[in-house]
Design an enzyme around this catalytic site. Structure first.
Site, short mmCIF file in Angstrom:
data_model
loop_
_atom_site.label_atom_id
_atom_site.label_comp_id
_atom_site.label_asym_id
_atom_site.label_seq_id
_atom_site.Cartn_x
_atom_site.Cartn_y
_atom_site.Cartn_z
N LYS A 193 19.68 118.23 144.19
CA LYS A 193 19.54 118.61 145.60
C LYS A 193 19.56 117.31 146.41
CE LYS A 193 18.68 121.69 148.85
NZ LYS A 193 19.64 122.74 149.25
N ASP A 211 21.41 124.93 144.82
CA ASP A 211 21.56 126.26 145.44
C ASP A 211 22.97 126.79 145.22
OD1 ASP A 211 22.31 124.16 147.09
OD2 ASP A 211 21.59 125.08 148.94
N ASP A 236 14.54 125.09 134.73
CA ASP A 236 13.73 126.28 134.45
C ASP A 236 14.35 127.49 135.15
OD1 ASP A 236 11.48 127.87 133.67
OD2 ASP A 236 10.73 127.68 135.72
N ASP A 240 16.89 130.77 133.44
CA ASP A 240 16.58 132.22 133.48
C ASP A 240 17.76 132.99 134.07
OD1 ASP A 240 14.00 131.81 132.50
OD2 ASP A 240 13.11 133.24 133.90
#
Ligand code: IPM
Ligand code: MG
Length: 355
Positions: free
Chosen positions: A190, A222, A246, A250
């Site tokens: 980022k 993002d 993390d 997922d």
């Protein structure tokens, strides 16, 4: 070969899924004449109940003394009220840091038998989903200072900190992982907002000069979250910091059908690695023989491949999983019409029998 494996069953479905992985390891040992000795270690909620500490030093020591560690899952609502530094998850963070396993490898690969289970459109799935997330595991915001204090109101802080050397060592794993695959590395950060990300990006580009055969690209986190569902086929290896990894892992697991299928390896400077499925302890289905043990079984396969240098044995496990899926056996999370609903324990037995 003789190997000592520290076994952390943990909480929730942890004990059930670990049992199935041990069943499979025992079958491999029998077939190849290996000796796997298991040493039980307590971590997470069960360790809080027993010792008042999610990972007492004596339990960590068992893991450090082993040739590798197999872990089920930790945590559950029972320990929700305990203070942050005593939560079951703290045990997990401490074992990762204590073992120095800075590099977490999380594959996102669709099994052809489970293509229907992906929530993505078939035309996206058909292009293929086969990438690895290399997640930095013992730095960043997870390990920065955490504090909550009063200044007229409550204020909390979590510090995100990375040094060049921490970034460099995980960057190298990213490049080397890509080198063994399709030679494409996407560094995710980022950098439009965070200093740690700007440092991350500059270190990745410095390293790129040493890996001219690998194509390096940059992506903001993002945008990456969006691209993973829009066009996952573009990814080969993603390298990213702890918290982004993390979250993205997922998301990546979900597009492959079920988080219950995804294993992981965590390695540092030695061959003593930590192997765990990426899912949690699923307290809602614990003790009901409903959990999917495949993520843990595939984690055991990664242990054989990466820590014990047993590639044939690891292939055997992965092929056995594929065979059992071919035969139509499915746990609840990957169940679809016409398939055979299978319990956790039966799934482990079927896979062990297929070796
Ligand atoms: C994971 C988990 C852990 C993490 C939790 C349980 C602390 O979500 O392994 O992905 O955030 O690393
Ligand atoms: Mg997670």
């Amino acid at each position: 070969m003789k190997k000592n494996i520290a076994v952390i069953r943990g909480d929730g479905i942890g004990p059930e899924i670990v049992n199935e992985a041990l069943k499979v390891l025992d079958k491999v040992a029998k077939k190849y004449g290996h000796e796997f000795n298991y040493v039980d270690a307590d971590m997470g909620g069960c360790a809080i109940d027993k010792y008042g500490d999610p990972l007492p030093q004596h339990e960590l020591d068992k893991c450090l003394a082993a040739d590798s560690v197999l872990l089920g899952a930790v945590g559950g609502p029972k320990w929700d009220g305990v203070p942050g530094n005593m939560r079951p998850e703290k045990g997990l963070l401490r074992i990762r840091a204590g073992m120095g396993v800075y590099s977490n490898n999380r594959p996102a690969k669709i099994w052809k038998q489970l293509a229907d289970a992906s929530p993505l459109k078939p035309e996206i799935v058909e292009k293929g989903i086969d990438f690895i997330i290399v997640r930095e595991l013992i730095g960043g915001i997870y390990f920065g200072e955490h504090k909550t204090y009063e200044e007229g109101e409550k204020i909390s802080e979590d510090v995100m900190k990375y040094s060049e050397s921490e970034i460099e060592r995980i960057g190298r794993i990213g490049f080397e992982t890509a080198r063994k695959r399709r030679k494409k590395l996407c560094s995710v950060e980022k950098s439009n907002v965070l200093d740690t990300s700007r440092l991350w990006k500059s270190v990745m580009h410095r390293l790129a000069a040493e890996y001219p055969d690998v194509e390096l690209s940059d992506m903001l986190v993002d945008n990456c979250a969006m691209q993973i569902v829009k066009n996952p086929a573009q990814f080969d290896v993603i390298v990213t910091e702890n918290m982004f990894g993390d979250i993205l892992s997922d998301e990546a697991s979900m597009i492959t059908g079920s988080i219950g299928m995804i294993p992981s390896s965590s390695l540092g400077a030695t061959s003593n690695g930590l192997y765990e499925p990426i899912h949690g302890s699923a307290p809602d289905i614990a003790g009901q023989n409903k959990a999917n043990p495949i993520g843990t079984i595939l984690s055991a396969a990664m242990m054989l491949r990466f820590s014990f240098d047993m590639p044939k044995e690891a292939d055997d496990i992965e092929n056995a999983v594929s065979k059992v899926l071919d035969m139509g056996y499915r746990t609840g999370d990957i169940m679809s019409e016409g398939m055979k609903l299978t319990g956790c324990s039966e799934m482990g037995t079927l896979i062990a029998d297929a070796i």
